[in-house]
Design a protein around this motif. Structure first.
Motif, PDB file in Angstrom:
ATOM      1  N   LEU A 129      -9.064   4.033   5.282  1.00  0.00           N
ATOM      2  CA  LEU A 129      -8.235   3.915   6.477  1.00  0.00           C
ATOM      3  C   LEU A 129      -8.764   2.841   7.437  1.00  0.00           C
ATOM      4  O   LEU A 129      -8.046   2.433   8.350  1.00  0.00           O
ATOM      5  CB  LEU A 129      -8.165   5.260   7.207  1.00  0.00           C
ATOM      6  CG  LEU A 129      -7.374   6.359   6.474  1.00  0.00           C
ATOM      7  CD1 LEU A 129      -7.511   7.689   7.195  1.00  0.00           C
ATOM      8  CD2 LEU A 129      -5.903   5.963   6.352  1.00  0.00           C
ATOM      9  N   ARG A 130      -9.991   2.398   7.237  1.00  0.00           N
ATOM     10  CA  ARG A 130     -10.514   1.297   8.040  1.00  0.00           C
ATOM     11  C   ARG A 130      -9.873  -0.034   7.667  1.00  0.00           C
ATOM     12  O   ARG A 130      -9.977  -1.002   8.419  1.00  0.00           O
ATOM     13  CB  ARG A 130     -12.033   1.164   7.855  1.00  0.00           C
ATOM     14  CG  ARG A 130     -12.839   2.364   8.313  1.00  0.00           C
ATOM     15  CD  ARG A 130     -14.314   2.106   8.080  1.00  0.00           C
ATOM     16  NE  ARG A 130     -15.137   3.230   8.499  1.00  0.00           N
ATOM     17  CZ  ARG A 130     -16.462   3.258   8.425  1.00  0.00           C
ATOM     18  NH1 ARG A 130     -17.115   2.199   7.945  1.00  0.00           N
ATOM     19  NH2 ARG A 130     -17.143   4.315   8.811  1.00  0.00           N
ATOM     20  N   TYR A 131      -9.228  -0.073   6.497  1.00  0.00           N
ATOM     21  CA  TYR A 131      -8.766  -1.348   5.977  1.00  0.00           C
ATOM     22  C   TYR A 131      -7.284  -1.400   5.670  1.00  0.00           C
ATOM     23  O   TYR A 131      -6.687  -2.475   5.731  1.00  0.00           O
ATOM     24  CB  TYR A 131      -9.545  -1.701   4.697  1.00  0.00           C
ATOM     25  CG  TYR A 131     -11.013  -1.364   4.777  1.00  0.00           C
ATOM     26  CD1 TYR A 131     -11.852  -2.001   5.705  1.00  0.00           C
ATOM     27  CD2 TYR A 131     -11.579  -0.392   3.962  1.00  0.00           C
ATOM     28  CE1 TYR A 131     -13.191  -1.680   5.794  1.00  0.00           C
ATOM     29  CE2 TYR A 131     -12.927  -0.066   4.051  1.00  0.00           C
ATOM     30  CZ  TYR A 131     -13.731  -0.709   4.970  1.00  0.00           C
ATOM     31  OH  TYR A 131     -15.062  -0.386   5.072  1.00  0.00           O
ATOM     32  N   VAL A 132      -6.672  -0.270   5.305  1.00  0.00           N
ATOM     33  CA  VAL A 132      -5.269  -0.270   4.897  1.00  0.00           C
ATOM     34  C   VAL A 132      -4.555   0.955   5.443  1.00  0.00           C
ATOM     35  O   VAL A 132      -5.178   1.894   5.948  1.00  0.00           O
ATOM     36  CB  VAL A 132      -5.115  -0.301   3.353  1.00  0.00           C
ATOM     37  CG1 VAL A 132      -5.726  -1.560   2.767  1.00  0.00           C
ATOM     38  CG2 VAL A 132      -5.745   0.937   2.730  1.00  0.00           C
ATOM     39  N   GLN A 133      -3.230   0.963   5.290  1.00  0.00           N
ATOM     40  CA  GLN A 133      -2.409   2.093   5.706  1.00  0.00           C
ATOM     41  C   GLN A 133      -2.601   3.280   4.772  1.00  0.00           C
ATOM     42  O   GLN A 133      -2.923   3.115   3.584  1.00  0.00           O
ATOM     43  CB  GLN A 133      -0.929   1.690   5.710  1.00  0.00           C
ATOM     44  CG  GLN A 133      -0.518   0.812   6.879  1.00  0.00           C
ATOM     45  CD  GLN A 133      -0.398   1.618   8.174  1.00  0.00           C
ATOM     46  OE1 GLN A 133      -0.589   2.826   8.199  1.00  0.00           O
ATOM     47  NE2 GLN A 133      -0.081   0.933   9.253  1.00  0.00           N
ATOM     48  N   PRO A 134      -2.393   4.511   5.284  1.00  0.00           N
ATOM     49  CA  PRO A 134      -2.564   5.708   4.444  1.00  0.00           C
ATOM     50  C   PRO A 134      -1.720   5.691   3.172  1.00  0.00           C
ATOM     51  O   PRO A 134      -2.150   6.203   2.136  1.00  0.00           O
ATOM     52  CB  PRO A 134      -2.130   6.846   5.379  1.00  0.00           C
ATOM     53  CG  PRO A 134      -2.380   6.323   6.753  1.00  0.00           C
ATOM     54  CD  PRO A 134      -2.092   4.851   6.681  1.00  0.00           C
ATOM     55  N   GLY A 135      -0.523   5.093   3.228  1.00  0.00           N
ATOM     56  CA  GLY A 135       0.362   5.103   2.074  1.00  0.00           C
ATOM     57  C   GLY A 135      -0.153   4.331   0.881  1.00  0.00           C
ATOM     58  O   GLY A 135       0.357   4.482  -0.242  1.00  0.00           O
ATOM     59  N   LEU A 136      -1.182   3.506   1.082  1.00  0.00           N
ATOM     60  CA  LEU A 136      -1.721   2.714  -0.024  1.00  0.00           C
ATOM     61  C   LEU A 136      -2.829   3.433  -0.793  1.00  0.00           C
ATOM     62  O   LEU A 136      -3.347   2.904  -1.782  1.00  0.00           O
ATOM     63  CB  LEU A 136      -2.259   1.380   0.503  1.00  0.00           C
ATOM     64  CG  LEU A 136      -1.209   0.425   1.091  1.00  0.00           C
ATOM     65  CD1 LEU A 136      -1.874  -0.828   1.620  1.00  0.00           C
ATOM     66  CD2 LEU A 136      -0.169   0.059   0.042  1.00  0.00           C
ATOM     67  N   ARG A 137      -3.190   4.631  -0.370  1.00  0.00           N
ATOM     68  CA  ARG A 137      -4.282   5.351  -1.032  1.00  0.00           C
ATOM     69  C   ARG A 137      -4.046   5.560  -2.537  1.00  0.00           C
ATOM     70  O   ARG A 137      -4.957   5.308  -3.340  1.00  0.00           O
ATOM     71  CB  ARG A 137      -4.516   6.692  -0.349  1.00  0.00           C
ATOM     72  CG  ARG A 137      -5.724   7.439  -0.893  1.00  0.00           C
ATOM     73  CD  ARG A 137      -5.960   8.759  -0.195  1.00  0.00           C
ATOM     74  NE  ARG A 137      -7.294   9.264  -0.436  1.00  0.00           N
ATOM     75  CZ  ARG A 137      -7.756  10.408   0.038  1.00  0.00           C
ATOM     76  NH1 ARG A 137      -6.970  11.155   0.807  1.00  0.00           N
ATOM     77  NH2 ARG A 137      -8.983  10.806  -0.236  1.00  0.00           N
ATOM     78  N   PRO A 138      -2.856   6.020  -2.965  1.00  0.00           N
ATOM     79  CA  PRO A 138      -2.658   6.224  -4.413  1.00  0.00           C
ATOM     80  C   PRO A 138      -2.882   4.954  -5.232  1.00  0.00           C
ATOM     81  O   PRO A 138      -3.398   5.019  -6.352  1.00  0.00           O
ATOM     82  CB  PRO A 138      -1.197   6.701  -4.505  1.00  0.00           C
ATOM     83  CG  PRO A 138      -0.895   7.277  -3.167  1.00  0.00           C
ATOM     84  CD  PRO A 138      -1.667   6.440  -2.192  1.00  0.00           C
ATOM     85  N   TYR A 139      -2.501   3.808  -4.671  1.00  0.00           N
ATOM     86  CA  TYR A 139      -2.669   2.549  -5.399  1.00  0.00           C
ATOM     87  C   TYR A 139      -4.152   2.172  -5.505  1.00  0.00           C
ATOM     88  O   TYR A 139      -4.584   1.623  -6.521  1.00  0.00           O
ATOM     89  CB  TYR A 139      -1.888   1.436  -4.719  1.00  0.00           C
ATOM     90  CG  TYR A 139      -0.407   1.731  -4.607  1.00  0.00           C
ATOM     91  CD1 TYR A 139       0.436   1.572  -5.712  1.00  0.00           C
ATOM     92  CD2 TYR A 139       0.147   2.196  -3.433  1.00  0.00           C
ATOM     93  CE1 TYR A 139       1.788   1.844  -5.630  1.00  0.00           C
ATOM     94  CE2 TYR A 139       1.498   2.488  -3.333  1.00  0.00           C
ATOM     95  CZ  TYR A 139       2.321   2.309  -4.433  1.00  0.00           C
ATOM     96  OH  TYR A 139       3.654   2.601  -4.353  1.00  0.00           O
ATOM     97  N   LEU A 140      -4.912   2.467  -4.449  1.00  0.00           N
ATOM     98  CA  LEU A 140      -6.348   2.185  -4.508  1.00  0.00           C
ATOM     99  C   LEU A 140      -7.024   3.069  -5.547  1.00  0.00           C
ATOM    100  O   LEU A 140      -7.874   2.606  -6.322  1.00  0.00           O
ATOM    101  CB  LEU A 140      -6.982   2.418  -3.130  1.00  0.00           C
ATOM    102  CG  LEU A 140      -6.584   1.453  -2.021  1.00  0.00           C
ATOM    103  CD1 LEU A 140      -7.227   1.878  -0.701  1.00  0.00           C
ATOM    104  CD2 LEU A 140      -6.997   0.032  -2.353  1.00  0.00           C
TER     105      LEU A 140
END
Length: 246
Positions: free
Chosen positions: A32-43
């Motif tokens: 969350l320091r770097y991207v939006q919460p919605g991108l978590r599954p992709y990470l």
């Protein structure tokens, strides 16, 4: 030793990158320091894929037979034409940084670089009434939008509460939050000028309670930056997600 590094180096690099991604996204909320919460599954998916590729690469290296192109030069050093590009080893540095010392979220330095930022024209109009009861919890982005463009002045006379980090400009201090659309790379500062209290330490996170001070006509240059007359400033921990979505 050198031969082992050459053989298993690509697998090691892939494993380190996978570990870094999974450390910040699967096993913590540091992403969350770097991207939006919605991108978590992709990470997470990217980390798992890199880990699988690393395992496959290691197994392939372990089962590989000496290549005929491997030969000794006169200086006694082996040379393997299967070696990958050495520049790939540079990936080890950011991977280790994420694994061991994850960089913090953007703060006052990033905000001050864009201190002259202004909202693009959104058009003057009316906004929905705020919820009943004071104080009203409100984000900085909503506060600034209403302060700049709300012709009905729905915040006037209401007690408001916002959370952000502290930035300073000479004798003035601001409650600041960074807005992002996708990731920290597109962050834009949003700030509220605070009156009535002394400035806390720069970059400290605080919750400020107070009332809006109308300044200028909606949409005019005089309306920026919006002003809050503070009645209470309370130091708090940095929220899990330090950014607001724009």
């Amino acid at each position: 030793m050198v031969a082992a590094v050459r053989r298993y180096g690509p697998a090691l690099v892939l494993a380190l990158c996978a570990g870094a991604l999974l450390r910040i996204s699967l096993f913590s909320t540091l992403y969350l320091r770097y991207v939006q919460p919605g991108l978590r599954p992709y990470l997470i998916a990217s980390g798992v894929l890199l880990l699988v590729l690393g395992v496959v690469s290691a197994l392939a290296a372990a089962g590989a037979h000496p290549h005929p192109d491997e030969h000794e030069h006169g200086d006694g050093h082996g040379h393997d034409h299967r070696d990958g590009p050495r520049v790939a080893w540079l990936l080890v540095v950011p991977a280790l940084a994420l694994l061991l010392f994850p960089p913090p979220a953007l703060g006052s330095y990033s905000a001050e670089r864009d201190a002259a930022a202004r909202y693009e024209a959104q058009g003057i109009g009316t906004f929905p009434d705020l919820p009943k009861g004071d104080p009203v919890e409100i984000t900085l982005s909503e506060f600034t939008s209403r302060a700049l463009y709300d012709s009905s002045r729905t915040m006037e006379g209401r007690t408001l509460r916002m959370t952000g980090f502290v930035t300073k400009d000479d004798s003035t201090w601001y409650l600041t939050r960074l807005l992002i659309s996708c990731c920290a790379a597109d962050a834009r500062p949003d700030k509220v000028e605070i009156h009535g209290t002394h400035a806390p330490a720069v970059d400290s996170w605080v919750t400020v309670t107070g009332t809006w001070v109308p300044n200028g006509e909606p949409g005019s240059d005089q309306a920026w930056p919006p002003v809050l007359s503070a009645t209470e400033v309370k130091q708090v921990e940095q929220p899990e997600n330090p950014y607001e979505k724009r």
